[in-house]
Motif scaffolding. Structure first.
Motif, PDB file in Angstrom:
ATOM      1  N   ALA A  81     -37.558  -9.142  68.455  1.00  0.00           N
ATOM      2  CA  ALA A  81     -37.047 -10.531  67.946  1.00  0.00           C
ATOM      3  C   ALA A  81     -36.205 -10.623  67.164  1.00  0.00           C
ATOM      4  O   ALA A  81     -36.200  -9.774  66.013  1.00  0.00           O
ATOM      5  CB  ALA A  81     -38.462 -11.281  67.739  1.00  0.00           C
ATOM      6  N   LEU A  82     -35.150 -11.308  67.513  1.00  0.00           N
ATOM      7  CA  LEU A  82     -34.077 -11.602  66.480  1.00  0.00           C
ATOM      8  C   LEU A  82     -34.690 -12.242  65.043  1.00  0.00           C
ATOM      9  O   LEU A  82     -35.544 -13.221  65.023  1.00  0.00           O
ATOM     10  CB  LEU A  82     -33.225 -12.736  66.939  1.00  0.00           C
ATOM     11  N   GLN A  83     -34.243 -11.838  63.918  1.00  0.00           N
ATOM     12  CA  GLN A  83     -34.508 -12.032  62.587  1.00  0.00           C
ATOM     13  C   GLN A  83     -33.288 -12.634  61.689  1.00  0.00           C
ATOM     14  O   GLN A  83     -32.181 -11.982  61.923  1.00  0.00           O
ATOM     15  CB  GLN A  83     -35.371 -11.100  61.965  1.00  0.00           C
ATOM     16  N   GLY A  84     -33.605 -13.458  61.065  1.00  0.00           N
ATOM     17  CA  GLY A  84     -32.448 -14.009  59.859  1.00  0.00           C
ATOM     18  C   GLY A  84     -32.848 -14.199  58.453  1.00  0.00           C
ATOM     19  O   GLY A  84     -34.083 -14.566  58.285  1.00  0.00           O
ATOM     20  N   GLU A 191     -36.519 -15.711  58.622  1.00  0.00           N
ATOM     21  CA  GLU A 191     -37.267 -16.209  59.911  1.00  0.00           C
ATOM     22  C   GLU A 191     -37.094 -15.237  60.832  1.00  0.00           C
ATOM     23  O   GLU A 191     -36.287 -14.130  61.116  1.00  0.00           O
ATOM     24  CB  GLU A 191     -36.401 -17.445  60.413  1.00  0.00           C
ATOM     25  N   ILE A 192     -38.365 -15.200  62.018  1.00  0.00           N
ATOM     26  CA  ILE A 192     -38.331 -14.430  63.018  1.00  0.00           C
ATOM     27  C   ILE A 192     -38.591 -15.354  64.132  1.00  0.00           C
ATOM     28  O   ILE A 192     -39.417 -16.036  64.276  1.00  0.00           O
ATOM     29  CB  ILE A 192     -39.509 -13.391  62.940  1.00  0.00           C
ATOM     30  N   TYR A 193     -37.508 -15.202  65.040  1.00  0.00           N
ATOM     31  CA  TYR A 193     -37.497 -16.210  66.220  1.00  0.00           C
ATOM     32  C   TYR A 193     -38.293 -15.619  67.526  1.00  0.00           C
ATOM     33  O   TYR A 193     -37.799 -14.728  68.012  1.00  0.00           O
ATOM     34  CB  TYR A 193     -36.032 -16.267  66.482  1.00  0.00           C
ATOM     35  N   ILE A 194     -39.335 -15.990  67.823  1.00  0.00           N
ATOM     36  CA  ILE A 194     -40.413 -15.898  68.834  1.00  0.00           C
ATOM     37  C   ILE A 194     -39.786 -16.729  69.976  1.00  0.00           C
ATOM     38  O   ILE A 194     -39.870 -16.051  71.566  1.00  0.00           O
ATOM     39  CB  ILE A 194     -41.608 -16.358  68.789  1.00  0.00           C
ATOM     40  N   SER A 195     -39.251 -17.937  70.176  1.00  0.00           N
ATOM     41  CA  SER A 195     -38.852 -18.560  71.266  1.00  0.00           C
ATOM     42  C   SER A 195     -37.483 -18.445  71.398  1.00  0.00           C
ATOM     43  O   SER A 195     -36.569 -18.112  70.567  1.00  0.00           O
ATOM     44  CB  SER A 195     -39.220 -20.172  71.223  1.00  0.00           C
ATOM     45  N   ASP A 203     -40.271 -28.883  70.639  1.00  0.00           N
ATOM     46  CA  ASP A 203     -41.623 -29.180  70.255  1.00  0.00           C
ATOM     47  C   ASP A 203     -42.379 -27.866  70.420  1.00  0.00           C
ATOM     48  O   ASP A 203     -43.389 -27.911  70.052  1.00  0.00           O
ATOM     49  CB  ASP A 203     -42.286 -30.650  70.898  1.00  0.00           C
ATOM     50  N   ARG A 204     -41.927 -27.053  71.332  1.00  0.00           N
ATOM     51  CA  ARG A 204     -42.695 -25.892  71.435  1.00  0.00           C
ATOM     52  C   ARG A 204     -42.143 -24.418  71.006  1.00  0.00           C
ATOM     53  O   ARG A 204     -42.551 -23.315  71.113  1.00  0.00           O
ATOM     54  CB  ARG A 204     -42.893 -25.364  73.263  1.00  0.00           C
ATOM     55  N   MET A 205     -41.056 -24.753  70.094  1.00  0.00           N
ATOM     56  CA  MET A 205     -40.198 -23.553  69.470  1.00  0.00           C
ATOM     57  C   MET A 205     -41.541 -23.102  68.592  1.00  0.00           C
ATOM     58  O   MET A 205     -42.058 -23.562  67.721  1.00  0.00           O
ATOM     59  CB  MET A 205     -39.219 -24.066  68.718  1.00  0.00           C
ATOM     60  N   LYS A 206     -41.527 -21.470  68.618  1.00  0.00           N
ATOM     61  CA  LYS A 206     -42.088 -20.872  67.553  1.00  0.00           C
ATOM     62  C   LYS A 206     -41.155 -19.926  66.751  1.00  0.00           C
ATOM     63  O   LYS A 206     -40.515 -18.944  67.366  1.00  0.00           O
ATOM     64  CB  LYS A 206     -43.055 -20.008  68.440  1.00  0.00           C
ATOM     65  N   THR A 207     -41.420 -20.130  65.251  1.00  0.00           N
ATOM     66  CA  THR A 207     -40.544 -19.494  64.472  1.00  0.00           C
ATOM     67  C   THR A 207     -41.562 -18.883  63.373  1.00  0.00           C
ATOM     68  O   THR A 207     -42.262 -19.781  62.667  1.00  0.00           O
ATOM     69  CB  THR A 207     -39.476 -20.327  63.900  1.00  0.00           C
TER      70      THR A 207
END
Length: 215
Positions: A81-84, A191-195, A203-207
């Motif tokens: 997963a992309l992380q920032g 932040e770690i981007y799951i979606s 409304d369904r974004m998961k972070t």
């Protein structure tokens, strides 16, 4: 609340978090993150800017190059997963108030976008993928890509459900839990981007939101 080493669960950070999400809903997790290697690119433009998008467009081809270039050994290690990491100006923690006040951030952004390197990948795997991507795709920031070895240590982590604009309330919950345990935030906002923001409904974004902590 007394904080001991048992407060934090040893956590070998996965490259794919989807199977972990149920453990995060509506709760803060206290984790000990070991040393890991990451593909990394640093920037100073606002998130979502052309430079920010160029960093993503550079990281992923190299990440996939590592995976497919050593597929026999890394068949069970998907591209992570992309992380920032984000902060404003200096290295101070990025507060919920600062995140909410986007106007205050103008011209002061600092970020580091990262993709985890699978544990089984060798230095030759990584260097080979970078060379191949540079020669065949020449993404815009390939010469700014570097390898970041980082032992993050103890963290508090919570799952944010919904659009990025609504993160301040979730961050405030995480900060309150950290304070309740007598801990202090150290480092910067993570932040770690799951979606996939290009596919998921807002409304369904998961972070996953993470803050490094210290007693």
């Amino acid at each position: 609340m007394t904080v001991t080493t048992s407060t934090f669960v040893d956590f070998d950070t996965p490259t794919d978090y989807r199977d972990e999400l149920k453990a995060y809903v509506d709760r803060v997790r206290w984790l000990m993150i070991p040393s890991r290697r990451y593909l990394a690119i640093d920037g100073t433009e606002p998130p979502g800017s052309p430079a920010f998008k160029d960093a993503i467009a550079t990281l992923y081809p190299v990440g996939y190059g590592i995976h497919f270039g050593s597929k026999e050994r890394l068949a069970d290690a998907p591209v992570g997963a992309l992380q920032g990491l984000y902060w404003l100006g200096g290295e101070e923690p990025r507060s919920a108030e600062a995140i909410a006040d986007a106007s205050a951030a103008t011209g002061r952004w600092r970020w580091r976008l990262m993709l985890p390197i699978p544990d089984g990948a060798t230095s030759a795997d990584v260097e080979g993928a970078i060379r191949t991507v540079r020669a065949k795709k020449a993404p815009p920031l390939i010469d700014e890509l570097w390898i970041h070895t980082w032992e993050e240590g103890p963290v508090g982590q919570i799952l944010h459900l919904g659009p990025y604009a609504d993160e301040p309330a979730t961050i405030a919950r995480l900060q309150a839990s950290i304070a309740e345990r007598g801990l202090q935030v150290r480092g910067v906002h993570h932040e770690i981007y799951i979606s996939d923001p290009n596919r998921a409904r807002p409304d369904r974004m998961k972070t996953l939101l993470r803050l490094d902590v210290a007693a």
